[in-house]
Design a protein around this motif. Structure first.
Motif, PDB file in Angstrom:
ATOM      1  N   HIS A  38      56.739   9.438  19.299  1.00  0.00           N
ATOM      2  CA  HIS A  38      56.307   9.358  17.899  1.00  0.00           C
ATOM      3  C   HIS A  38      55.086   8.521  17.517  1.00  0.00           C
ATOM      4  CE1 HIS A  38      56.377   8.922  13.683  1.00  0.00           C
ATOM      5  NE2 HIS A  38      56.823   7.591  13.629  1.00  0.00           N
ATOM      6  N   TRP A  39      54.831   7.592  18.695  1.00  0.00           N
ATOM      7  CA  TRP A  39      53.387   6.872  18.373  1.00  0.00           C
ATOM      8  C   TRP A  39      52.326   7.950  18.906  1.00  0.00           C
ATOM      9  CZ3 TRP A  39      51.838   2.680  16.262  1.00  0.00           C
ATOM     10  CH2 TRP A  39      52.541   1.556  16.044  1.00  0.00           C
TER      11      TRP A  39
ATOM     12  N   GLY B 174      45.827  -3.891  13.268  1.00  0.00           N
ATOM     13  CA  GLY B 174      45.146  -2.667  13.572  1.00  0.00           C
ATOM     14  C   GLY B 174      46.390  -1.633  12.975  1.00  0.00           C
ATOM     15  N   ALA B 175      47.279  -1.722  13.403  1.00  0.00           N
ATOM     16  CA  ALA B 175      48.279  -0.837  13.144  1.00  0.00           C
ATOM     17  C   ALA B 175      48.708  -0.944  11.600  1.00  0.00           C
ATOM     18  CB  ALA B 175      49.751  -1.083  13.755  1.00  0.00           C
ATOM     19  N   SER B 176      48.322  -1.806  11.097  1.00  0.00           N
ATOM     20  CA  SER B 176      48.736  -1.896   9.483  1.00  0.00           C
ATOM     21  C   SER B 176      47.617  -1.427   8.627  1.00  0.00           C
ATOM     22  CB  SER B 176      48.965  -3.432   8.982  1.00  0.00           C
ATOM     23  OG  SER B 176      50.047  -4.047   9.892  1.00  0.00           O
ATOM     24  N   SER B 177      46.489  -1.041   9.223  1.00  0.00           N
ATOM     25  CA  SER B 177      45.289  -0.322   8.536  1.00  0.00           C
ATOM     26  C   SER B 177      45.836   0.997   7.965  1.00  0.00           C
ATOM     27  CB  SER B 177      44.056  -0.325   9.386  1.00  0.00           C
ATOM     28  OG  SER B 177      43.606  -1.601   9.688  1.00  0.00           O
ATOM     29  N   THR B 178      45.107   1.379   6.786  1.00  0.00           N
ATOM     30  CA  THR B 178      45.255   2.795   6.224  1.00  0.00           C
ATOM     31  C   THR B 178      44.059   3.784   6.745  1.00  0.00           C
ATOM     32  OG1 THR B 178      46.281   1.454   4.424  1.00  0.00           O
ATOM     33  CG2 THR B 178      45.556   4.083   4.148  1.00  0.00           C
ATOM     34  N   GLY B 179      44.492   4.844   7.069  1.00  0.00           N
ATOM     35  CA  GLY B 179      43.305   5.947   7.717  1.00  0.00           C
ATOM     36  C   GLY B 179      44.086   7.160   7.322  1.00  0.00           C
ATOM     37  N   SER B 180      43.543   8.032   8.107  1.00  0.00           N
ATOM     38  CA  SER B 180      43.856   9.581   7.675  1.00  0.00           C
ATOM     39  C   SER B 180      45.329   9.787   8.029  1.00  0.00           C
ATOM     40  CB  SER B 180      42.809  10.572   8.459  1.00  0.00           C
ATOM     41  OG  SER B 180      42.983  10.424   9.589  1.00  0.00           O
ATOM     42  N   GLY B 181      45.755   8.904   9.250  1.00  0.00           N
ATOM     43  CA  GLY B 181      47.094   9.349   9.554  1.00  0.00           C
ATOM     44  C   GLY B 181      48.140   9.274   8.393  1.00  0.00           C
ATOM     45  N   ALA B 182      47.922   8.568   7.368  1.00  0.00           N
ATOM     46  CA  ALA B 182      48.809   8.357   6.149  1.00  0.00           C
ATOM     47  C   ALA B 182      48.469   9.547   5.300  1.00  0.00           C
ATOM     48  CB  ALA B 182      48.429   7.217   5.515  1.00  0.00           C
ATOM     49  N   VAL B 183      47.480  10.640   5.496  1.00  0.00           N
ATOM     50  CA  VAL B 183      47.333  11.592   4.706  1.00  0.00           C
ATOM     51  C   VAL B 183      48.434  12.711   4.831  1.00  0.00           C
ATOM     52  CG1 VAL B 183      45.623  13.393   3.878  1.00  0.00           C
ATOM     53  CG2 VAL B 183      44.855  11.176   4.706  1.00  0.00           C
TER      54      VAL B 183
ATOM     55  N   ALA C 298      35.939  16.993  10.390  1.00  0.00           N
ATOM     56  CA  ALA C 298      37.471  16.896   9.683  1.00  0.00           C
ATOM     57  C   ALA C 298      38.132  15.932  10.250  1.00  0.00           C
ATOM     58  CB  ALA C 298      38.053  18.207   9.791  1.00  0.00           C
ATOM     59  N   THR C 299      39.167  15.614   9.409  1.00  0.00           N
ATOM     60  CA  THR C 299      40.223  14.545  10.085  1.00  0.00           C
ATOM     61  C   THR C 299      40.923  15.252  11.126  1.00  0.00           C
ATOM     62  OG1 THR C 299      41.974  15.410   8.274  1.00  0.00           O
ATOM     63  CG2 THR C 299      40.548  13.280   7.857  1.00  0.00           C
ATOM     64  N   TYR C 300      41.611  14.537  11.944  1.00  0.00           N
ATOM     65  CA  TYR C 300      42.299  15.268  13.203  1.00  0.00           C
ATOM     66  C   TYR C 300      43.649  15.881  12.780  1.00  0.00           C
ATOM     67  CZ  TYR C 300      38.760  14.186  16.732  1.00  0.00           C
ATOM     68  OH  TYR C 300      37.533  14.090  17.161  1.00  0.00           O
ATOM     69  N   ASN C 301      44.187  15.409  11.696  1.00  0.00           N
ATOM     70  CA  ASN C 301      45.513  16.325  11.159  1.00  0.00           C
ATOM     71  C   ASN C 301      45.171  17.749  10.550  1.00  0.00           C
ATOM     72  OD1 ASN C 301      44.431  15.417   8.695  1.00  0.00           O
ATOM     73  ND2 ASN C 301      46.002  13.883   8.376  1.00  0.00           N
TER      74      ASN C 301
ATOM     75  N   LEU D  21      47.141  12.358  15.247  1.00  0.00           N
ATOM     76  CA  LEU D  21      46.952  12.526  13.783  1.00  0.00           C
ATOM     77  C   LEU D  21      45.572  12.161  13.194  1.00  0.00           C
ATOM     78  CD1 LEU D  21      50.491  12.335  11.766  1.00  0.00           C
ATOM     79  CD2 LEU D  21      49.173  14.314  11.983  1.00  0.00           C
ATOM     80  N   ARG D  22      45.138  10.977  13.937  1.00  0.00           N
ATOM     81  CA  ARG D  22      44.064  10.381  13.648  1.00  0.00           C
ATOM     82  C   ARG D  22      42.684  10.507  14.530  1.00  0.00           C
ATOM     83  NH1 ARG D  22      45.012   4.502  11.544  1.00  0.00           N
ATOM     84  NH2 ARG D  22      42.732   4.643  10.846  1.00  0.00           N
TER      85      ARG D  22
END
Length: 525
Positions: A127-128, A516-525, A369-372, A134-135
């Protein structure tokens, strides 16, 4: 905290995840659902805190189609009322964890030892890996082989990546490299190999020691300007105005003349891809993936090549009505900048999904583009950096935001994305980093995007200004580089003088990984 002990606030937060309806429906198919429903609803920390829509979703998912809610309620076990989070079955927790993002996973692992142990198994590591990809692109080496990963390789890789990218808020060190006899048209950073690859109007590809800024090797002359390069741990490729792709494979361990550099360019004839199965016009874009390579050309085609053991085999070709400027394969999508338009295709079949017209000015096109594969960034001679939402149905108008505007009559010549930073180069002689955290957070809610609107201008970090025209830019981990019209390569390294919260040891390292793991990035998109 002993196994099974409660942390009420954290527990309520973790189980307050989205997608409850789909989660519960999937668990209903493989577990005795009425028992699990009773346990979830009867645990003391849920009393008075569970929202009615969530309770309704649980009840709906837990009730078989042939049974009424009253009948299901009578069959619900009422023997022992569990009051401990350890009573939640591991199978149910595992499915919950697979729906959580990085921040939620970190909180879950700190809830109790039992959850921490569950989040250290192979399924959580996969899962990780999914969250990482995704990012960002695949790391050069498998995280399981990294020292200190302790069986959680992909979580370790995610934390290290966030730590490295957070260093761009700290002091940076600038350097420059001289050696090309003409304008530098392309650069590629390979921090894991401590290499920088560059191509120029002087018809050569050069290798540089990244940290030392020292010239290492130069290729034989190409038949024209070197317009694009790409490299990974296994191979290096270049494309030029002579319509030829040149390939160098990494030498086996022990055969390389320099242990720090796996490639041998000097005096060596590379493998050339040309002829009837290759391009017939200047090569403008190359991208290496784990199993494929994509190439774009002014012959108005994009070609896909299958990577095998020390060879590239043509596998597909797609045609367009204008010059191809740039190609980007991201997630399930293949993005192609051809003429003034952006084409979005299925990366596997090549099927055209949608076309976004008129996003480039026509005199060049920069594409990222974002990686997702959900968001695309475009720039060209229209002086604007646009962000496009690719999640919209193929027949609906694409949502886009204007992220940045350059000076009048300027052209965006290069884009490189390392979530959440977007590196940008311009013909007006600047190279800058844009912090897209707020923009990506807004993009996580598609209904907030509307075509033609301008986003709040993101925070910028100017890398270099008052330079001759900048033709290309790249960013990777703690490094950024650009190539200029005067033939100079400029590099920047972040996290100098201890200004970065990186590191994996001690209390400070743990705090950095958490932030770091709490930051928001395109993985949340």
């Amino acid at each position: 905290m002993r196994p099974g002990s409660q942390r009420i606030g954290t527990y309520n937060y973790v189980l307050g995840v989205r997608n409850w309806r789909s989660l519960l429906a999937s668990v209903h198919n493989c577990t005795p659902w009425n028992s699990h429903r009773a346990r979830l609803l009867e645990i003391g920390v849920f009393k008075g805190t569970i929202r009615l829509p969530l309770k309704k979703a649980i009840n709906n998912a837990a009730t078989p189609e042939h049974m009424s809610h009253q009948e299901a309620a009578t069959k619900t076990p009422t023997t022992e009322r569990p009051t401990n989070i350890a009573d939640i079955p591991a199978s149910l927790l595992q499915q919950i964890f697979c729906l959580l993002g990085p921040k939620d996973l970190v909180i879950s692992s700190a809830t109790c030892r039992a959850w921490a142990a569950l989040l250290g198994d192979a399924a959580s590591n996969l899962h990780w890996r999914r969250l990482y990809l995704l990012r960002w692109s695949l790391p050069a080496s498998h995280p399981a082989a990294w020292p200190g990963s302790e069986g959680r390789g992909w979580q370790f890789a995610y934390s290290n990546k966030m730590s490295a990218l957070s260093c761009w808020d700290a002091p940076i060190k600038a350097n420059f490299m001289n050696g090309h006899g003409g304008a530098v048209k392309c650069v590629k950073l390979c921090p894991s190999l401590n290499l920088l690859v560059s191509g120029s109007v002087d018809r050569t590809v050069k290798l540089w020691d990244l940290s030392g800024g020292v010239f290492l090797q130069s290729s034989l002359l190409h038949g024209g300007t070197v317009r694009c390069v790409s490299a990974d741990r296994g191979m290096l490729v270049s494309g030029g105005s002579d319509a030829t792709i040149r390939c160098w494979w990494a030498l086996p361990d022990g055969d390389a003349p320099n242990a720090a550099c796996p490639f041998l360019l000097s005096g060596v004839q590379p493998v050339k891809l040309s002829g009837s199965t290759a391009h017939t016009g200047p090569i403008t874009s190359l991208q290496l993936l784990e199993q494929h390579m994509y190439s774009g050309s002014w012959d108005m085609t994009v070609r896909c090549w299958q990577r095998t053991d020390r060879s590239l085999q043509p596998s597909a070709v797609w045609s367009y009505g204008d010059w191809v400027w740039s190609v980007a394969a991201r997630g399930p999508r293949l993005l192609v900048a051809a003429g003034k338009d952006l084409f979005v295709q299925d990366a596997t079949t090549g099927q055209l999904l949608t076309t976004i017209d008129g996003v480039f000015g026509g005199n060049g096109a920069a594409l990222e583009a974002t990686y997702n594969g959900q968001l695309a960034f475009t720039g060209g001679s229209n002086e604007q950096l646009l962000m496009h939402d690719l999640r919209a149905p193929s027949k609906s108008p694409q949502s886009c935001l204007t992220v940045w505007e350059g000076a009048s009559n300027s052209t965006i010549t290069g884009l490189s994305f390392e979530d959440p930073w977007l590196a940008l180069s311009s013909s007006e002689g600047i190279s800058t980093l844009l912090d897209l955290r707020d923009v990506l957070k807004k993009a996580s809610r598609p209904q907030k995007l509307s075509s033609g609107k301008k986003a709040r201008e993101p925070r910028r970090r100017l890398l270099g200004g008052d330079m001759p025209a900048v033709h290309t830019v790249d960013i990777s981990d703690r490094w950024a580089a650009c190539g200029t019209e005067e033939g100079v390569i400029r590099t920047w390294q972040s996290g100098i003088d201890g200004g970065c919260n990186g590191g994996s040891g001690g209390r400070g390292g743990h705090a950095a990984r958490y932030r770091g793991a709490s930051s928001t990035g395109s993985g949340a998109v």
